[in-house]
Design a protein around this motif. Structure first.
Motif, PDB file in Angstrom:
ATOM      1  N   TRP A  93       5.664  -9.824   5.209  1.00  0.00           N
ATOM      2  CA  TRP A  93       5.906  -8.638   5.171  1.00  0.00           C
ATOM      3  C   TRP A  93       4.292  -8.040   5.548  1.00  0.00           C
ATOM      4  CZ3 TRP A  93       7.409 -11.030   0.642  1.00  0.00           C
ATOM      5  CH2 TRP A  93       8.963 -11.220   0.468  1.00  0.00           C
ATOM      6  N   PRO A  94       3.686  -8.069   6.649  1.00  0.00           N
ATOM      7  CA  PRO A  94       2.351  -7.944   6.853  1.00  0.00           C
ATOM      8  C   PRO A  94       2.155  -6.277   6.890  1.00  0.00           C
ATOM      9  CG  PRO A  94       3.375  -8.485   9.055  1.00  0.00           C
ATOM     10  CD  PRO A  94       4.442  -8.711   7.803  1.00  0.00           C
ATOM     11  N   VAL A  95       3.057  -5.590   7.436  1.00  0.00           N
ATOM     12  CA  VAL A  95       2.899  -4.013   7.647  1.00  0.00           C
ATOM     13  C   VAL A  95       2.922  -3.413   6.315  1.00  0.00           C
ATOM     14  CG1 VAL A  95       3.539  -1.589   8.601  1.00  0.00           C
ATOM     15  CG2 VAL A  95       3.509  -4.099   9.839  1.00  0.00           C
ATOM     16  N   GLN A  96       4.017  -3.768   5.348  1.00  0.00           N
ATOM     17  CA  GLN A  96       4.149  -3.295   4.089  1.00  0.00           C
ATOM     18  C   GLN A  96       3.028  -3.683   3.279  1.00  0.00           C
ATOM     19  OE1 GLN A  96       6.517  -4.816   5.890  1.00  0.00           O
ATOM     20  NE2 GLN A  96       8.392  -4.326   5.753  1.00  0.00           N
ATOM     21  N   LEU A  97       2.465  -4.950   3.370  1.00  0.00           N
ATOM     22  CA  LEU A  97       1.439  -5.325   2.389  1.00  0.00           C
ATOM     23  C   LEU A  97       0.290  -4.318   2.850  1.00  0.00           C
ATOM     24  CD1 LEU A  97       0.439  -7.120   0.452  1.00  0.00           C
ATOM     25  CD2 LEU A  97      -0.297  -8.848   2.041  1.00  0.00           C
ATOM     26  N   VAL A  98      -0.160  -4.218   4.033  1.00  0.00           N
ATOM     27  CA  VAL A  98      -1.387  -3.742   4.206  1.00  0.00           C
ATOM     28  C   VAL A  98      -1.135  -2.034   3.981  1.00  0.00           C
ATOM     29  CG1 VAL A  98      -0.936  -2.808   6.590  1.00  0.00           C
ATOM     30  CG2 VAL A  98      -3.133  -3.329   5.957  1.00  0.00           C
ATOM     31  N   LEU A  99      -0.011  -1.758   3.946  1.00  0.00           N
ATOM     32  CA  LEU A  99       0.320  -0.197   3.304  1.00  0.00           C
ATOM     33  C   LEU A  99      -0.040   0.150   1.991  1.00  0.00           C
ATOM     34  CD1 LEU A  99       3.001   1.075   5.498  1.00  0.00           C
ATOM     35  CD2 LEU A  99       0.818   1.340   6.019  1.00  0.00           C
ATOM     36  N   ALA A 100       0.320  -0.994   1.224  1.00  0.00           N
ATOM     37  CA  ALA A 100       0.306  -1.099  -0.196  1.00  0.00           C
ATOM     38  C   ALA A 100      -1.140  -1.064  -0.682  1.00  0.00           C
ATOM     39  CB  ALA A 100       1.299  -2.224  -0.754  1.00  0.00           C
ATOM     40  N   LEU A 101      -1.987  -2.135   0.153  1.00  0.00           N
ATOM     41  CA  LEU A 101      -3.240  -2.468  -0.164  1.00  0.00           C
ATOM     42  C   LEU A 101      -4.138  -1.301   0.249  1.00  0.00           C
ATOM     43  CD1 LEU A 101      -3.649  -6.195   1.005  1.00  0.00           C
ATOM     44  CD2 LEU A 101      -3.289  -5.148  -1.500  1.00  0.00           C
ATOM     45  N   ALA A 102      -3.598  -0.426   1.245  1.00  0.00           N
ATOM     46  CA  ALA A 102      -4.558   0.751   1.482  1.00  0.00           C
ATOM     47  C   ALA A 102      -4.494   1.694   0.233  1.00  0.00           C
ATOM     48  CB  ALA A 102      -3.880   1.472   2.722  1.00  0.00           C
ATOM     49  N   VAL A 103      -3.443   1.540  -0.414  1.00  0.00           N
ATOM     50  CA  VAL A 103      -3.355   2.603  -1.306  1.00  0.00           C
ATOM     51  C   VAL A 103      -4.175   2.040  -2.747  1.00  0.00           C
ATOM     52  CG1 VAL A 103      -1.841   3.721  -3.150  1.00  0.00           C
ATOM     53  CG2 VAL A 103      -1.213   3.573  -0.689  1.00  0.00           C
ATOM     54  N   VAL A 104      -4.101   0.560  -2.746  1.00  0.00           N
ATOM     55  CA  VAL A 104      -4.638   0.228  -4.016  1.00  0.00           C
ATOM     56  C   VAL A 104      -6.064   0.221  -3.791  1.00  0.00           C
ATOM     57  CG1 VAL A 104      -4.996  -2.015  -5.406  1.00  0.00           C
ATOM     58  CG2 VAL A 104      -2.665  -1.332  -4.579  1.00  0.00           C
ATOM     59  N   SER A 105      -6.570  -0.095  -2.502  1.00  0.00           N
ATOM     60  CA  SER A 105      -7.965  -0.151  -2.537  1.00  0.00           C
ATOM     61  C   SER A 105      -8.729   1.212  -2.747  1.00  0.00           C
ATOM     62  CB  SER A 105      -8.198  -0.568  -1.045  1.00  0.00           C
ATOM     63  OG  SER A 105      -7.885   0.400   0.026  1.00  0.00           O
ATOM     64  N   ILE A 106      -7.845   2.491  -2.647  1.00  0.00           N
ATOM     65  CA  ILE A 106      -8.451   3.644  -2.670  1.00  0.00           C
ATOM     66  C   ILE A 106      -9.095   3.716  -4.331  1.00  0.00           C
ATOM     67  CG2 ILE A 106      -7.956   6.048  -3.093  1.00  0.00           C
ATOM     68  CD1 ILE A 106      -5.817   5.991  -0.781  1.00  0.00           C
ATOM     69  N   VAL A 107      -8.237   2.898  -5.121  1.00  0.00           N
ATOM     70  CA  VAL A 107      -8.591   3.245  -6.534  1.00  0.00           C
ATOM     71  C   VAL A 107      -9.439   1.952  -6.945  1.00  0.00           C
ATOM     72  CG1 VAL A 107      -6.623   4.839  -7.286  1.00  0.00           C
ATOM     73  CG2 VAL A 107      -6.306   2.305  -7.400  1.00  0.00           C
ATOM     74  N   THR A 108      -9.353   0.923  -6.305  1.00  0.00           N
ATOM     75  CA  THR A 108      -9.939  -0.272  -6.842  1.00  0.00           C
ATOM     76  C   THR A 108     -10.690  -1.004  -5.494  1.00  0.00           C
ATOM     77  OG1 THR A 108      -8.190  -0.713  -8.175  1.00  0.00           O
ATOM     78  CG2 THR A 108      -9.313  -2.620  -7.562  1.00  0.00           C
ATOM     79  N   PRO A 109     -11.973  -0.873  -5.461  1.00  0.00           N
ATOM     80  CA  PRO A 109     -12.708  -1.548  -4.481  1.00  0.00           C
ATOM     81  C   PRO A 109     -12.603  -2.883  -4.408  1.00  0.00           C
ATOM     82  CG  PRO A 109     -14.076   0.321  -5.698  1.00  0.00           C
ATOM     83  CD  PRO A 109     -12.785   0.023  -6.565  1.00  0.00           C
TER      84      PRO A 109
END
Length: 413
Positions: A93-109
């Motif tokens: 799930w490469p696309v789903q993973l990068v979208l999820a990590l894009a949200v997580v990286s906003i709050v977690t550097p």
């Protein structure tokens, strides 16, 4: 080397179908139908996991230096570790993973390293449209992250610019890798196609060579073997012939057999590898040797009239003269088989710029003629030979029961 040895370079992988290409499922299925990881996959995944963890620890150290609360630091640690671990199933799930990590990286550097790796993987394994969608989300994430978790050492603008540069670097690098792999696929396919075409051209050349040898063998041997057949038949049906006539027929049979063997050796010599043939090959017949052919026919008892109106036969091109010789030879052979005793007329005329015209005519045979088997391949071969030389050939029966052969061959001025 075939493309099946490198499944990640197949066109399907370049097209971005799910689960193909490097990091895709272009491998043998494992338990449960999932792709089995290769040694290369394990090495790549391990290196990327360690790289993402190192970047996450660097970001986490920066967060610690900013004296943020212990709860926030603990949350960063957990989310960063989870983001790095999520890289292992990114192939499914490469696309789903990068979208999820894009949200997580906003709050977690601390998840930024894993996020950049996932972004790179999508750019490598997916076509432009999904990459453009993910890139847009990454740009938005790069603008929001400094607002949620600001970095006082860079400021908002510096953090946004740095985030955009990293996003562009990962996307551009991934697309470059993808393009290079596509180029390798195209070049390999072209090489394979060129190799297949070379094989086809070689096979076609061999086929044409075999046809030419078969045509030459027929044209050469049919004349000799017809002489053998005619005189052997005469000896069979006339056992009481005078000794002088029997001796003459036996001499013709002997000479024709010897000439046939010589011609056969010469033709077979063409099939030998270079350097294996006899250096003393006999010269090919030309228009200048047409008199010798007619003399052989007359010596065998045929009635042949030659009307050669070309003043200098040696001036005729060798290929054209050889074709004229073969046409006259086939005409005499057919007349001897199907119209024995009939007078054969051979007319050759023409000149430079006008071309060479060959006429071979014989009237209906006197009396009854025994049936002689014939396949017509000789006339077909002559037609092909004349066409290849740039000329034409026509043949057929005349109104009085005879046979007519007419050919025209080019002769440049």
């Amino acid at each position: 080397m075939t493309r099946t040895e490198y499944p990640w370079l197949l066109p399907s992988a370049m097209a971005g179908s799910p689960g193909t290409g490097p990091g895709g499922t272009g491998r043998a299925p494992g338990p449960g139908g999932r792709p089995r990881r290769t040694v290369r996959d394990w090495v790549v995944d391990t290196v990327l996991f360690l790289g993402a963890s190192l970047l996450g620890l660097t970001a986490l150290d920066t967060s610690t230096q900013l004296n943020e609360g212990s709860a926030i630091v603990l949350l960063d640690q957990l989310l960063g570790a989870a983001a790095c671990c999520a890289l292992w199933p990114r192939r499914r799930w490469p696309v789903q993973l990068v979208l999820a990590l894009a949200v997580v990286s906003i709050v977690t550097p601390a998840a930024g390293g894993a996020y950049l790796v996932a972004l790179f993987s999508v750019a490598v394994h997916r076509p432009f449209r999904p990459v453009a969608l993910v890139g847009g989300v990454a740009v938005l994430s790069a603008a929001l992250q400094p607002a949620v978790r600001p970095d006082p050492s860079l400021g908002y603008l510096g953090s946004v610019v740095t985030g955009l540069l990293l996003v562009l670097l990962m996307v551009g690098w991934g697309m470059l890798v993808r393009s290079s792999r596509q180029l390798v696929v195209v070049l390999r396919e072209r090489a394979e196609r060129a190799e297949e075409e070379a094989v086809l051209r070689a096979e076609q050349a061999q086929r044409l060579a075999r046809e030419a040898i078969a045509r030459e063998m027929h044209d050469v041997l049919a004349h000799r073997l017809t002489l053998l057949s005619v005189h052997a038949g005469a000896l069979e049906f006339r056992p009481d012939a005078p000794p002088a006539e029997v001796a003459r027929a036996a001499g013709v049979i002997r000479d024709s057999a010897h000439e046939a063997l010589q011609d056969l050796r010469q033709i077979i010599g063409v099939l030998r590898a270079p350097g294996e043939g006899d250096s003393a090959d006999r010269p090919q017949p030309t228009l200048a040797t047409l008199d010798t052919l007619v003399a052989e026919g007359r010596a065998a008892g045929a009635s042949v009239v030659l009307d050669n109106r070309i003043a200098d036969p040696a001036a005729v091109p060798a290929a054209t003269g050889r074709t004229v010789y073969r046409i006259a030879q086939e005409g005499l052979t057919n007349a001897r088989k199907h119209a024995p005793g009939a007078e054969v007329t051979v007319v050759v005329r023409g000149g430079p710029g006008e071309g060479v015209t060959v006429l071979v005519d014989n009237p209906a045979p006197p009396g009854e003629v025994p049936a002689v088997p014939g396949s017509g391949q000789g006339l077909i071969g002559l037609t092909e030979r004349a066409t290849l030389a740039g000329g034409t050939l026509r043949h057929g029966r005349t109104g009085d029961g005879g046979f007519h052969v007419q050919a025209w061959l080019p002769w440049s001025a």
